[in-house]
Motif scaffolding. Structure first.
Motif, PDB file in Angstrom:
ATOM      1  N   LEU A  99       2.139   5.216 -15.102  1.00 36.57           N
ATOM      2  CA  LEU A  99       2.993   5.849 -14.083  1.00 36.57           C
ATOM      3  C   LEU A  99       3.733   4.801 -13.250  1.00 36.57           C
ATOM      4  O   LEU A  99       4.894   5.001 -12.880  1.00 36.57           O
ATOM      5  CB  LEU A  99       2.120   6.736 -13.176  1.00 36.57           C
ATOM      6  CG  LEU A  99       2.836   7.591 -12.138  1.00 36.57           C
ATOM      7  CD1 LEU A  99       3.743   8.607 -12.810  1.00 36.57           C
ATOM      8  CD2 LEU A  99       1.822   8.320 -11.257  1.00 36.57           C
ATOM      9  N   LEU A 123       4.376  -0.950  -2.096  1.00 40.92           N
ATOM     10  CA  LEU A 123       4.514   0.473  -1.754  1.00 40.92           C
ATOM     11  C   LEU A 123       4.279   1.366  -2.970  1.00 40.92           C
ATOM     12  O   LEU A 123       3.533   2.344  -2.919  1.00 40.92           O
ATOM     13  CB  LEU A 123       5.922   0.721  -1.232  1.00 40.92           C
ATOM     14  CG  LEU A 123       6.096   0.842   0.269  1.00 40.92           C
ATOM     15  CD1 LEU A 123       7.556   1.011   0.595  1.00 40.92           C
ATOM     16  CD2 LEU A 123       5.309   2.010   0.823  1.00 40.92           C
ATOM     17  N   TYR A 124       4.933   1.009  -4.074  1.00 40.49           N
ATOM     18  CA  TYR A 124       4.808   1.826  -5.285  1.00 40.49           C
ATOM     19  C   TYR A 124       3.404   1.737  -5.886  1.00 40.49           C
ATOM     20  O   TYR A 124       2.904   2.701  -6.455  1.00 40.49           O
ATOM     21  CB  TYR A 124       5.878   1.437  -6.310  1.00 40.49           C
ATOM     22  CG  TYR A 124       7.237   1.959  -5.922  1.00 40.49           C
ATOM     23  CD1 TYR A 124       7.601   3.270  -6.194  1.00 40.49           C
ATOM     24  CD2 TYR A 124       8.141   1.166  -5.237  1.00 40.49           C
ATOM     25  CE1 TYR A 124       8.823   3.771  -5.810  1.00 40.49           C
ATOM     26  CE2 TYR A 124       9.374   1.657  -4.843  1.00 40.49           C
ATOM     27  CZ  TYR A 124       9.711   2.954  -5.133  1.00 40.49           C
ATOM     28  OH  TYR A 124      10.927   3.454  -4.734  1.00 40.49           O
ATOM     29  N   PRO A 160      12.980   2.028 -11.744  1.00 41.14           N
ATOM     30  CA  PRO A 160      14.256   2.444 -11.147  1.00 41.14           C
ATOM     31  C   PRO A 160      14.489   1.809  -9.773  1.00 41.14           C
ATOM     32  O   PRO A 160      15.617   1.485  -9.423  1.00 41.14           O
ATOM     33  CB  PRO A 160      14.112   3.964 -11.021  1.00 41.14           C
ATOM     34  CG  PRO A 160      13.040   4.340 -11.947  1.00 41.14           C
ATOM     35  CD  PRO A 160      12.116   3.184 -12.043  1.00 41.14           C
ATOM     36  N   ALA A 161      13.389   1.626  -9.020  1.00 38.25           N
ATOM     37  CA  ALA A 161      13.540   1.019  -7.693  1.00 38.25           C
ATOM     38  C   ALA A 161      13.874  -0.465  -7.792  1.00 38.25           C
ATOM     39  O   ALA A 161      14.555  -1.019  -6.927  1.00 38.25           O
ATOM     40  CB  ALA A 161      12.244   1.206  -6.899  1.00 38.25           C
ATOM     41  N   ALA A 168      15.672  -1.759 -10.176  1.00 36.57           N
ATOM     42  CA  ALA A 168      16.978  -1.955 -10.828  1.00 36.57           C
ATOM     43  C   ALA A 168      18.024  -2.599  -9.908  1.00 36.57           C
ATOM     44  O   ALA A 168      18.662  -3.582 -10.305  1.00 36.57           O
ATOM     45  CB  ALA A 168      17.478  -0.636 -11.400  1.00 36.57           C
ATOM     46  N   PRO A 169      18.219  -2.096  -8.659  1.00 39.21           N
ATOM     47  CA  PRO A 169      19.208  -2.766  -7.796  1.00 39.21           C
ATOM     48  C   PRO A 169      18.834  -4.215  -7.486  1.00 39.21           C
ATOM     49  O   PRO A 169      19.715  -5.075  -7.394  1.00 39.21           O
ATOM     50  CB  PRO A 169      19.197  -1.929  -6.510  1.00 39.21           C
ATOM     51  CG  PRO A 169      18.542  -0.654  -6.854  1.00 39.21           C
ATOM     52  CD  PRO A 169      17.629  -0.917  -7.993  1.00 39.21           C
ATOM     53  N   ALA A 203       0.700   1.454  -4.116  1.00 35.70           N
ATOM     54  CA  ALA A 203      -0.137   2.357  -3.290  1.00 35.70           C
ATOM     55  C   ALA A 203       0.098   3.813  -3.675  1.00 35.70           C
ATOM     56  O   ALA A 203      -0.812   4.638  -3.600  1.00 35.70           O
ATOM     57  CB  ALA A 203       0.191   2.144  -1.820  1.00 35.70           C
ATOM     58  N   LEU A 204       1.325   4.121  -4.092  1.00 34.83           N
ATOM     59  CA  LEU A 204       1.642   5.503  -4.487  1.00 34.83           C
ATOM     60  C   LEU A 204       0.872   5.929  -5.737  1.00 34.83           C
ATOM     61  O   LEU A 204       0.512   7.092  -5.894  1.00 34.83           O
ATOM     62  CB  LEU A 204       3.137   5.620  -4.786  1.00 34.83           C
ATOM     63  CG  LEU A 204       4.085   5.874  -3.631  1.00 34.83           C
ATOM     64  CD1 LEU A 204       5.513   5.764  -4.098  1.00 34.83           C
ATOM     65  CD2 LEU A 204       3.849   7.231  -3.034  1.00 34.83           C
ATOM     66  N   THR A 205       0.663   4.974  -6.640  1.00 37.61           N
ATOM     67  CA  THR A 205       0.039   5.332  -7.915  1.00 37.61           C
ATOM     68  C   THR A 205      -1.450   4.988  -7.971  1.00 37.61           C
ATOM     69  O   THR A 205      -2.118   5.385  -8.925  1.00 37.61           O
ATOM     70  CB  THR A 205       0.737   4.613  -9.082  1.00 37.61           C
ATOM     71  OG1 THR A 205       0.727   3.207  -8.813  1.00 37.61           O
ATOM     72  CG2 THR A 205       2.158   5.061  -9.262  1.00 37.61           C
ATOM     73  N   ALA A 206      -1.942   4.263  -6.966  1.00 35.15           N
ATOM     74  CA  ALA A 206      -3.353   3.834  -6.996  1.00 35.15           C
ATOM     75  C   ALA A 206      -4.298   5.014  -7.139  1.00 35.15           C
ATOM     76  O   ALA A 206      -4.211   5.986  -6.378  1.00 35.15           O
ATOM     77  CB  ALA A 206      -3.674   3.059  -5.730  1.00 35.15           C
ATOM     78  N   VAL A 251       7.168   3.738 -14.486  1.00 30.27           N
ATOM     79  CA  VAL A 251       8.140   4.847 -14.395  1.00 30.27           C
ATOM     80  C   VAL A 251       8.696   4.942 -12.975  1.00 30.27           C
ATOM     81  O   VAL A 251       9.890   5.165 -12.765  1.00 30.27           O
ATOM     82  CB  VAL A 251       7.474   6.186 -14.796  1.00 30.27           C
ATOM     83  CG1 VAL A 251       8.430   7.353 -14.618  1.00 30.27           C
ATOM     84  CG2 VAL A 251       6.992   6.128 -16.226  1.00 30.27           C
ATOM     85  N   LEU A 252       7.824   4.740 -11.989  1.00 31.59           N
ATOM     86  CA  LEU A 252       8.273   4.854 -10.603  1.00 31.59           C
ATOM     87  C   LEU A 252       8.929   3.568 -10.105  1.00 31.59           C
ATOM     88  O   LEU A 252       9.862   3.605  -9.315  1.00 31.59           O
ATOM     89  CB  LEU A 252       7.081   5.190  -9.681  1.00 31.59           C
ATOM     90  CG  LEU A 252       6.273   6.447  -9.993  1.00 31.59           C
ATOM     91  CD1 LEU A 252       5.285   6.718  -8.878  1.00 31.59           C
ATOM     92  CD2 LEU A 252       7.167   7.653 -10.165  1.00 31.59           C
ATOM     93  N   ALA A 270      -4.330   7.318  -9.273  1.00 31.20           N
ATOM     94  CA  ALA A 270      -3.783   8.515  -9.936  1.00 31.20           C
ATOM     95  C   ALA A 270      -4.113   8.475 -11.428  1.00 31.20           C
ATOM     96  O   ALA A 270      -4.423   7.413 -11.974  1.00 31.20           O
ATOM     97  CB  ALA A 270      -2.270   8.568  -9.752  1.00 31.20           C
ATOM     98  N   GLN A 271      -4.030   9.660 -12.066  1.00 34.12           N
ATOM     99  CA  GLN A 271      -4.278   9.713 -13.511  1.00 34.12           C
ATOM    100  C   GLN A 271      -3.164   8.931 -14.225  1.00 34.12           C
ATOM    101  O   GLN A 271      -1.988   9.151 -13.955  1.00 34.12           O
ATOM    102  CB  GLN A 271      -4.234  11.155 -13.995  1.00 34.12           C
ATOM    103  CG  GLN A 271      -5.387  12.004 -13.510  1.00 34.12           C
ATOM    104  CD  GLN A 271      -5.107  13.482 -13.722  1.00 34.12           C
ATOM    105  OE1 GLN A 271      -4.308  13.858 -14.556  1.00 34.12           O
ATOM    106  NE2 GLN A 271      -5.767  14.318 -12.936  1.00 34.12           N
TER     107      GLN A 271
END
Lengths: 240, 219
Positions: free
Chosen positions: B162, B148-149, B169-170, B172-173, B151-154, B165-166, B156-157
């Motif tokens: 990036l 998922l993450y 945190p996800a 971590a749990p 795909a979010l950054t694919a 960074v995204l 992108a600059q």
């Protein structure tokens, strides 16, 4: 008429609420039996945390869901989510700072590996990540969709923070305003000051959100004007 | 959806088998990171520390980041994403397929690095074997979240910078729950509550991915 009036009154009412909170918190309310004057920080910290976790992050998440839902999809929702997240970053940082100031004399450390502290710090990184994601995408539609999905994914952290004090039972205390039976634990002037601080900081959030939203609209229109001017200039060059 | 998932997973794994990036680049990196972890602890503590499970997951996290990045880099050649979109593949199937391929890659890396943890950090073999099912579930959850993450950054600059960074945190749990269940396996204490958290995270990420991946692909 009513909308205009409420918009005009938002700022002064916010300032009045916050001024009253500080006056009551610093001079009127008594010091705590155990914590002494340190209790006065609690008229700020819980209210700031409430805005950071629930009000601002909640606003950003709801606006993101509304953006993704085709019936309500508009850039207004995207703008609200963006502005709410920016304000959220400020409030999360304030939550951590005020908590840390309270933690030093109470726990003996500025930072503890406590479940609530750590999960709140993670939420702060997620909020900054949201802003970074927005900056990394130039296309407005792409940016809006990606950031909306990211905001929804990040919101999973909010219930984790909320229940962290029950799940992990680390240093941070559990609910201290109400018991599990919804009975008030804080009384008299302390209760009223606490309530007023919640109202004041919530109003402050909406005031900041409104100001940031207007700034964003102005920024977008300026950008559009500059683009139009540049296009016109190129057209003229072509004619000449 | 299942057919699409299978097709996409097969395609990604075939590319990996031919390019051998996992074998010649990612695994050596993971092994090096594990060795460096031992060095950071110091020779006196590396073999006796209880930090083995945590260090294993930390190294796996770095490996996962590399593999997530890789999973989207293979589709970054001009026109690839557009041609996948014109094929009209079910986005939920694409998400499941990419997650499955990433999961298989992470499982392979996990097995190698788990053996490395037993060898280098002297983590108990029996405990590591007891922890294996929970490790596999945690890595599956990481792959669903990572897809998922990714795909979010694919596209992108600065996507490569990036992504951590995204994603961190996800993760971590998942890192906490995975480490606790691994440590619990080593000390023969309550394993199931941490298993449950990881399993819930896996179901949540797969559910959200199936629902939202289409939105990301649309763009």
């Amino acid at each position: 008429m009513i909308k205009q009036l409420s918009q005009r009154l938002l700022g002064p009412v916010t300032l009045l609420c916050l001024a009253l909170t500080f006056w009551l918190g610093l001079w009127v309310t008594p010091p705590d039996r155990i914590q002494g004057n340190l209790v006065r920080l609690l008229y700020v910290h819980p209210a700031v945390a409430w805005v950071a976790l629930y009000v601002s992050f909640g606003t950003a998440t709801i606006a993101s869901i509304l953006y993704l839902w085709k019936r309500t999809r508009s850039f207004t929702m995207d703008r609200i989510a963006h502005c709410a997240m920016e304000v959220s970053v400020v409030f999360i940082v304030l939550t951590l700072i005020t908590g840390s100031i309270w933690g030093r004399p109470t726990w003996g450390v500025w930072w503890a590996w406590d479940a609530r502290l750590t999960s709140t710090a993670i939420l702060g990184v997620l909020a900054v990540g949201y802003l970074a994601l927005r900056r990394a995408n130039d296309d407005s539609t792409l940016r809006a969709r990606r950031s909306a999905v990211f905001a929804i994914l990040s919101a999973i952290n909010v219930p984790i923070i909320h229940f962290s004090v029950q799940w992990w039972k680390t240093l941070h205390q559990g609910a201290t305003v109400f018991t599990s039976n919804r009975q008030l634990l804080v009384h008299g002037s302390m209760a009223w000051t606490l309530l007023l601080s919640f109202v004041g900081f919530t109003l402050l959030f909406f005031w900041l959100l409104r100001a940031r939203y207007r700034l964003e609209v102005l920024r977008e229109s300026t950008q559009q004007m500059m683009l139009d001017e540049a296009l016109l200039l190129r057209q003229r060059e072509g004619v000449m | 959806m299942i057919r699409t998932a299978w097709l996409v997973a097969k395609k990604d794994l075939l590319i990996e088998r031919r390019s051998r990036v996992l074998l010649w680049q990612v695994l050596p990196f993971g092994a090096m990171a594990l060795l460096l972890s031992g060095l950071a602890l110091g020779p006196a503590h590396a073999g006796t520390s209880s930090a083995g499970p945590g260090l294993f997951y930390l190294v796996m996290l770095f490996v996962a980041l590399l593999m997530i990045n890789r999973s989207y880099v293979i589709e970054s050649t001009p026109g690839t994403r557009a041609s996948v979109q014109t094929l009209g593949l079910d986005p939920a199937g694409v998400f499941l397929g990419k997650s499955l391929a990433l999961c298989v890659e992470l499982w392979l890396s996990g097995l190698v690095l788990l053996a490395g943890t037993v060898l280098v950090l002297h983590t108990g073999l029996h405990g590591a074997l007891v922890a294996l099912p929970s490790v596999l579930v945690t890595l599956a959850a990481m792959s669903a979240a990572g897809t998922l993450y990714g795909a979010l950054t694919a596209g992108a600059q600065g996507a490569a910078t990036l992504l951590p960074v995204l994603t961190l945190p996800a993760f971590a749990p998942l890192l906490v729950a995975g480490e606790r269940s691994f440590s619990a396996a080593l000390t023969h204490s309550g394993l199931w509550e941490w298993w449950l958290i990881v399993a819930v995270a896996l179901v949540a990420y797969v559910g959200v991915g199936i629902l939202l991946y289409g939105v990301l692909e649309e763009s």
